[in-house]
Design a protein around this motif. Structure first.
Motif, PDB file in Angstrom:
ATOM      1  N   HIS A 131      15.911  31.389 -20.443  1.00  0.00           N
ATOM      2  CA  HIS A 131      14.685  30.581 -20.488  1.00  0.00           C
ATOM      3  C   HIS A 131      13.849  30.746 -19.208  1.00  0.00           C
ATOM      4  CE1 HIS A 131      11.970  27.242 -21.119  1.00  0.00           C
ATOM      5  NE2 HIS A 131      12.435  27.135 -22.358  1.00  0.00           N
ATOM      6  N   PRO A 132      12.522  30.918 -19.344  1.00  0.00           N
ATOM      7  CA  PRO A 132      11.688  31.150 -18.152  1.00  0.00           C
ATOM      8  C   PRO A 132      11.619  29.950 -17.195  1.00  0.00           C
ATOM      9  CG  PRO A 132      10.327  30.913 -20.133  1.00  0.00           C
ATOM     10  CD  PRO A 132      11.751  31.003 -20.591  1.00  0.00           C
ATOM     11  N   LEU A 133      11.964  28.755 -17.662  1.00  0.00           N
ATOM     12  CA  LEU A 133      11.904  27.576 -16.788  1.00  0.00           C
ATOM     13  C   LEU A 133      12.795  27.715 -15.555  1.00  0.00           C
ATOM     14  CD1 LEU A 133      10.664  24.719 -16.495  1.00  0.00           C
ATOM     15  CD2 LEU A 133      12.665  23.817 -17.718  1.00  0.00           C
ATOM     16  N   TRP A 134      13.945  28.400 -15.729  1.00  0.00           N
ATOM     17  CA  TRP A 134      14.877  28.583 -14.600  1.00  0.00           C
ATOM     18  C   TRP A 134      14.198  29.195 -13.381  1.00  0.00           C
ATOM     19  CZ3 TRP A 134      19.392  26.264 -14.594  1.00  0.00           C
ATOM     20  CH2 TRP A 134      20.151  26.109 -15.765  1.00  0.00           C
ATOM     21  N   LYS A 135      13.242  30.083 -13.633  1.00  0.00           N
ATOM     22  CA  LYS A 135      12.636  30.842 -12.530  1.00  0.00           C
ATOM     23  C   LYS A 135      11.190  30.434 -12.258  1.00  0.00           C
ATOM     24  CE  LYS A 135      16.146  33.722 -11.702  1.00  0.00           C
ATOM     25  NZ  LYS A 135      17.037  33.402 -10.590  1.00  0.00           N
ATOM     26  N   ALA A 136      10.762  29.318 -12.814  1.00  0.00           N
ATOM     27  CA  ALA A 136       9.399  28.850 -12.520  1.00  0.00           C
ATOM     28  C   ALA A 136       9.312  28.528 -11.021  1.00  0.00           C
ATOM     29  CB  ALA A 136       9.076  27.633 -13.373  1.00  0.00           C
ATOM     30  N   PRO A 137       8.135  28.737 -10.400  1.00  0.00           N
ATOM     31  CA  PRO A 137       8.040  28.537  -8.953  1.00  0.00           C
ATOM     32  C   PRO A 137       8.357  27.098  -8.550  1.00  0.00           C
ATOM     33  CG  PRO A 137       6.080  29.652  -9.790  1.00  0.00           C
ATOM     34  CD  PRO A 137       6.861  29.196 -10.983  1.00  0.00           C
ATOM     35  N   ASN A 138       9.167  26.970  -7.515  1.00  0.00           N
ATOM     36  CA  ASN A 138       9.473  25.672  -6.896  1.00  0.00           C
ATOM     37  C   ASN A 138      10.014  24.634  -7.872  1.00  0.00           C
ATOM     38  OD1 ASN A 138       8.444  26.592  -4.354  1.00  0.00           O
ATOM     39  ND2 ASN A 138       6.394  26.360  -5.228  1.00  0.00           N
ATOM     40  N   VAL A 139      10.778  25.091  -8.823  1.00  0.00           N
ATOM     41  CA  VAL A 139      11.412  24.147  -9.742  1.00  0.00           C
ATOM     42  C   VAL A 139      12.892  24.015  -9.373  1.00  0.00           C
ATOM     43  CG1 VAL A 139      12.119  25.770 -11.575  1.00  0.00           C
ATOM     44  CG2 VAL A 139      11.486  23.436 -12.171  1.00  0.00           C
ATOM     45  N   ARG A 140      13.398  22.795  -9.463  1.00  0.00           N
ATOM     46  CA  ARG A 140      14.826  22.528  -9.243  1.00  0.00           C
ATOM     47  C   ARG A 140      15.366  21.946 -10.534  1.00  0.00           C
ATOM     48  NH1 ARG A 140      15.384  25.658  -5.980  1.00  0.00           N
ATOM     49  NH2 ARG A 140      14.026  25.602  -4.188  1.00  0.00           N
ATOM     50  N   ILE A 141      16.354  22.589 -11.080  1.00  0.00           N
ATOM     51  CA  ILE A 141      16.919  22.153 -12.357  1.00  0.00           C
ATOM     52  C   ILE A 141      18.382  21.764 -12.176  1.00  0.00           C
ATOM     53  CG2 ILE A 141      17.534  22.905 -14.701  1.00  0.00           C
ATOM     54  CD1 ILE A 141      15.160  24.874 -14.520  1.00  0.00           C
ATOM     55  N   SER A 142      18.745  20.612 -12.686  1.00  0.00           N
ATOM     56  CA  SER A 142      20.165  20.272 -12.789  1.00  0.00           C
ATOM     57  C   SER A 142      20.464  19.913 -14.238  1.00  0.00           C
ATOM     58  CB  SER A 142      20.549  19.156 -11.822  1.00  0.00           C
ATOM     59  OG  SER A 142      19.786  17.999 -12.069  1.00  0.00           O
ATOM     60  N   SER A 143      21.731  19.901 -14.591  1.00  0.00           N
ATOM     61  CA  SER A 143      22.134  19.878 -16.005  1.00  0.00           C
ATOM     62  C   SER A 143      22.382  18.464 -16.533  1.00  0.00           C
ATOM     63  CB  SER A 143      23.363  20.759 -16.183  1.00  0.00           C
ATOM     64  OG  SER A 143      24.382  20.382 -15.267  1.00  0.00           O
ATOM     65  N   HIS A 144      21.356  17.626 -16.449  1.00  0.00           N
ATOM     66  CA  HIS A 144      21.429  16.254 -16.967  1.00  0.00           C
ATOM     67  C   HIS A 144      22.620  15.504 -16.349  1.00  0.00           C
ATOM     68  CE1 HIS A 144      19.866  13.750 -20.582  1.00  0.00           C
ATOM     69  NE2 HIS A 144      20.299  12.959 -19.620  1.00  0.00           N
ATOM     70  N   VAL A 145      22.679  15.551 -15.041  1.00  0.00           N
ATOM     71  CA  VAL A 145      23.825  14.963 -14.328  1.00  0.00           C
ATOM     72  C   VAL A 145      23.381  13.929 -13.287  1.00  0.00           C
ATOM     73  CG1 VAL A 145      25.292  17.001 -14.618  1.00  0.00           C
ATOM     74  CG2 VAL A 145      23.789  16.845 -12.594  1.00  0.00           C
ATOM     75  N   SER A 146      22.078  13.638 -13.231  1.00  0.00           N
ATOM     76  CA  SER A 146      21.586  12.815 -12.125  1.00  0.00           C
ATOM     77  C   SER A 146      22.171  11.406 -12.104  1.00  0.00           C
ATOM     78  CB  SER A 146      20.060  12.759 -12.139  1.00  0.00           C
ATOM     79  OG  SER A 146      19.593  12.090 -13.286  1.00  0.00           O
ATOM     80  N   SER A 147      22.642  10.905 -13.233  1.00  0.00           N
ATOM     81  CA  SER A 147      23.194   9.540 -13.256  1.00  0.00           C
ATOM     82  C   SER A 147      24.688   9.519 -12.957  1.00  0.00           C
ATOM     83  CB  SER A 147      22.968   8.902 -14.625  1.00  0.00           C
ATOM     84  OG  SER A 147      23.812   9.500 -15.585  1.00  0.00           O
ATOM     85  N   LEU A 148      25.281  10.708 -12.898  1.00  0.00           N
ATOM     86  CA  LEU A 148      26.749  10.755 -12.828  1.00  0.00           C
ATOM     87  C   LEU A 148      27.303  10.540 -11.431  1.00  0.00           C
ATOM     88  CD1 LEU A 148      27.557  13.657 -15.283  1.00  0.00           C
ATOM     89  CD2 LEU A 148      27.313  11.203 -15.723  1.00  0.00           C
ATOM     90  N   GLY A 149      28.619  10.388 -11.372  1.00  0.00           N
ATOM     91  CA  GLY A 149      29.320  10.239 -10.108  1.00  0.00           C
ATOM     92  C   GLY A 149      30.521   9.331 -10.267  1.00  0.00           C
ATOM     93  N   LYS A 150      31.289   9.275  -9.201  1.00  0.00           N
ATOM     94  CA  LYS A 150      32.518   8.476  -9.193  1.00  0.00           C
ATOM     95  C   LYS A 150      32.270   7.005  -9.500  1.00  0.00           C
ATOM     96  CE  LYS A 150      34.827  11.281  -5.699  1.00  0.00           C
ATOM     97  NZ  LYS A 150      35.300  11.370  -4.309  1.00  0.00           N
ATOM     98  N   GLU A 151      31.058   6.544  -9.230  1.00  0.00           N
ATOM     99  CA  GLU A 151      30.763   5.119  -9.390  1.00  0.00           C
ATOM    100  C   GLU A 151      30.425   4.745 -10.827  1.00  0.00           C
ATOM    101  OE1 GLU A 151      29.264   7.198  -7.308  1.00  0.00           O
ATOM    102  OE2 GLU A 151      29.725   6.528  -5.282  1.00  0.00           O
ATOM    103  N   TYR A 152      30.220   5.735 -11.697  1.00  0.00           N
ATOM    104  CA  TYR A 152      29.700   5.420 -13.027  1.00  0.00           C
ATOM    105  C   TYR A 152      30.599   4.456 -13.810  1.00  0.00           C
ATOM    106  CZ  TYR A 152      27.010   5.861 -17.284  1.00  0.00           C
ATOM    107  OH  TYR A 152      26.229   5.565 -18.369  1.00  0.00           O
ATOM    108  N   PHE A 153      31.857   4.830 -14.000  1.00  0.00           N
ATOM    109  CA  PHE A 153      32.766   3.974 -14.768  1.00  0.00           C
ATOM    110  C   PHE A 153      33.034   2.643 -14.084  1.00  0.00           C
ATOM    111  CE2 PHE A 153      33.376   7.669 -17.384  1.00  0.00           C
ATOM    112  CZ  PHE A 153      33.668   7.126 -18.627  1.00  0.00           C
ATOM    113  N   PRO A 154      33.371   2.643 -12.783  1.00  0.00           N
ATOM    114  CA  PRO A 154      33.598   1.343 -12.132  1.00  0.00           C
ATOM    115  C   PRO A 154      32.414   0.391 -12.286  1.00  0.00           C
ATOM    116  CG  PRO A 154      34.426   3.096 -10.745  1.00  0.00           C
ATOM    117  CD  PRO A 154      33.723   3.765 -11.895  1.00  0.00           C
ATOM    118  N   ARG A 155      31.195   0.892 -12.174  1.00  0.00           N
ATOM    119  CA  ARG A 155      30.031   0.000 -12.309  1.00  0.00           C
ATOM    120  C   ARG A 155      29.878  -0.512 -13.742  1.00  0.00           C
ATOM    121  NH1 ARG A 155      26.352   3.526  -8.642  1.00  0.00           N
ATOM    122  NH2 ARG A 155      26.942   2.658  -6.615  1.00  0.00           N
TER     123      ARG A 155
END
Lengths: 359, 359
Positions: free
Chosen positions: B307-331
């Motif tokens: 997909h061309p989005l991966w290489k669009a200028p100055n774009v940062r992509i992560s895989s739908h993980v921004s809400s995740l982390g060790k705190e998710y379940f405890p919270r």
């Protein structure tokens, strides 16, 4: 806007690099009533006699006139936070008021600091490398590995303008802040920041820390490092007292008292490389005693290409640039302008260097 | 501590992945008085009859019992922020109280957002690549190029728990916040966040924004995009109304109204990929109309390698993980625990799903 000055000021700006067009434009906008000279001089070289004699306001980093040439000078404003680098210059023993750029380093360095914390806790480098490979990483790679800063404890060793803006952002992230200063700060008055503060930032009244600590002895530092900190931020000036302030013993203490459920402590150094025993730091990163470190300063600088610090585990190194940015000159010149106006009105200066106190 | 419950609760936790040992330990600590069953079930598959009938509290993401099996259930707590993914399930038309994990996504997503802003404004990737080369970069590479966030304007499209924590950190950075909601929020009461808030975070009383805007029509959105924003953060739910809410016309507006002295606007999407016209976004990044974008969501997901989005200028992509982390379940489990206690005392629940309102 405002009243036209009765006497036209002669503003001389001496720096070791060419200023960008945007900065030059900003200078002409800010000092539209003044005659302006911008000169590029070698680092530390004297200001040429003719220019020095004409100037009423000098803005500089390392270039000063002789006492004899400073006949018309009403203000010397330095582009740096302190005057350590020219404290022995004869012109400093004159009567000319001197102001510094103390306070303008807070926002950029706080942003640099928090950026590095988040890069570590969110494992951004993995995300970045995956993007280069055009690879959508599975949730498992993040779910139980990354963490956030809520509830984390940050100890700020040296609670000046930089530490205060780090504190402000830390508190917004849900962290608790613990402040350390050399001298005691028992009263609300003593906890105030009396120097220049970039509007909308900092901790003017010192109300953010949940605890204050002080001392110049080892025991006081060690007690601070035993608070159970997740983050230690080093922003003390380099003096004979702070040289190698933190070494193997201190990193071990910090690590031993870290909260059980957290990653091991993360160290941020935005002071000077020699405040740390760098070999001990490398060892603590290698052993896992510390979970990582963000270093904008090293020993020596530049850090040689073959130095082992570059590849120490979980270390982020930048080349002493954390205070820099497009805002640096406009902010520093903003203080010079404030002080030009205050001189005109006979008011006390912002960030005035007090010869008797040495800062 | 606290009173022992008169009736022993049967807590059933059903999830599509194994829980980490740390999360399992946290569950046993939090619900030490309850009988606990943890089961791994395929996404969306029903809870086995025998387990469902025994359970008094069900914590789940996608696994629900039949109405007939929900005989003892006093609470269904979902691990997600909403119940959209099982809103048509028969058990939702029963009388069983349902609570959500709304509110726990604020801190991690705000950290992910601000991290990406700073990575862009501080050009961290250059620093990182230099470190890999063991290269100490000259000041010139930073001085007039990087910038900070002080005074920048952020527009937050969708001012819920995520937007509020982004606002909190933004304000600490010295930025001004402009809030946008679908419905009008003219009164202090209407600006409150009434759902769960992670302690020490968020904007409970809605006091952070310097201006509030609203509407579901194009004109209202366009007026908001014309405020002179440096940042636009998209955190609206995906509905038929928000599908392709932002496209070529909107990016052009945003860009045309950007402050002259700032970089072009930076876009952050932590909502859903389809809220944007992704092809238009790529074009705006390529033309420089937008200075960059941080995307935790894409269309489709996973984003295909080619997909061309991966290489669009100055774009940062992560895989739908921004809400995740060790705190998710405890919270999330912390909310379930709060609600178990509130049920016992006959008090209103936190984050209760209101069947009549549909959220």
């Amino acid at each position: 806007m405002g009243d036209a000055p009765l006497v036209k000021e002669h503003l001389l700006i001496a720096f070791q690099r060419d200023l960008s067009p945007a900065v030059v434009e900003d200078i002409h906008t800010k000092f539209s009533d003044a005659e302006i000279t911008i000169i590029r001089l070698e680092r530390g070289s004297p200001v040429p006699s003719e220019l020095a004699r004409k100037a009423t306001i000098l803005v500089t980093f390392t270039n000063l006139p002789t006492v004899e040439d400073a006949v018309n000078l009403k203000l010397i404003h330095t582009l740096s936070a302190g005057v350590d680098h020219f404290v022995t210059h004869p012109v400093l023993s004159s009567h000319i008021p001197i102001s510094t750029s103390s306070g303008i380093h807070g926002p950029p360095i706080a942003e640099w600091t928090v950026m590095n914390w988040l890069i570590a806790s969110k494992e951004f480098v993995r995300t970045y490398e995956n993007q280069k490979l055009q690879h959508w990483a599975p949730l498992d790679a993040y779910m139980d590995k990354i963490h956030d800063q809520v509830g984390k404890k940050v100890g700020i060793l040296g609670y000046g303008s930089i530490g205060r803006q780090i504190a402000r952002v830390s508190a917004a992230l849900g962290m608790t802040v613990h402040a350390y200063t050399a001298s005691p700060r028992p009263t609300p008055e003593s906890r105030r920041d009396t120097r220049y503060i970039v509007p909308g930032t900092g901790d003017a009244d010192g109300s953010i820390p949940v605890s204050w600590h002080h001392g110049t002895d080892k025991e006081s530092i060690h007690a601070f490092l035993s608070l159970g900190l997740d983050h230690l931020v080093v922003c003390v000036p380099l003096t004979t007292q702070t040289h190698h302030l933190l070494g193997a013993e201190e990193f071990a203490l910090l690590s031993a008292h870290a909260p059980v459920v957290s990653p091991k402590p993360y160290l941020t150094n935005i002071a000077r490389g020699r405040v740390l025993d760098q070999d001990a730091l490398i060892a603590s990163l290698q052993s896992g005693e510390l979970s990582g470190a963000a270093l904008d300063v090293t020993n020596p600088e530049p850090l040689p290409a073959e130095h082992p610090l570059w590849k120490a585990p979980n270390v982020r190194i930048s080349s002493h640039v954390s205070s820099l940015g497009k805002e640096y000159f406009p902010r520093s010149l903003g203080i010079a302008k404030l002080n030009m106006e205050r001189l005109g009105r006979g008011e006390p200066l912002v960030n005035e260097y007090k010869r008797t106190k040495g800062y």
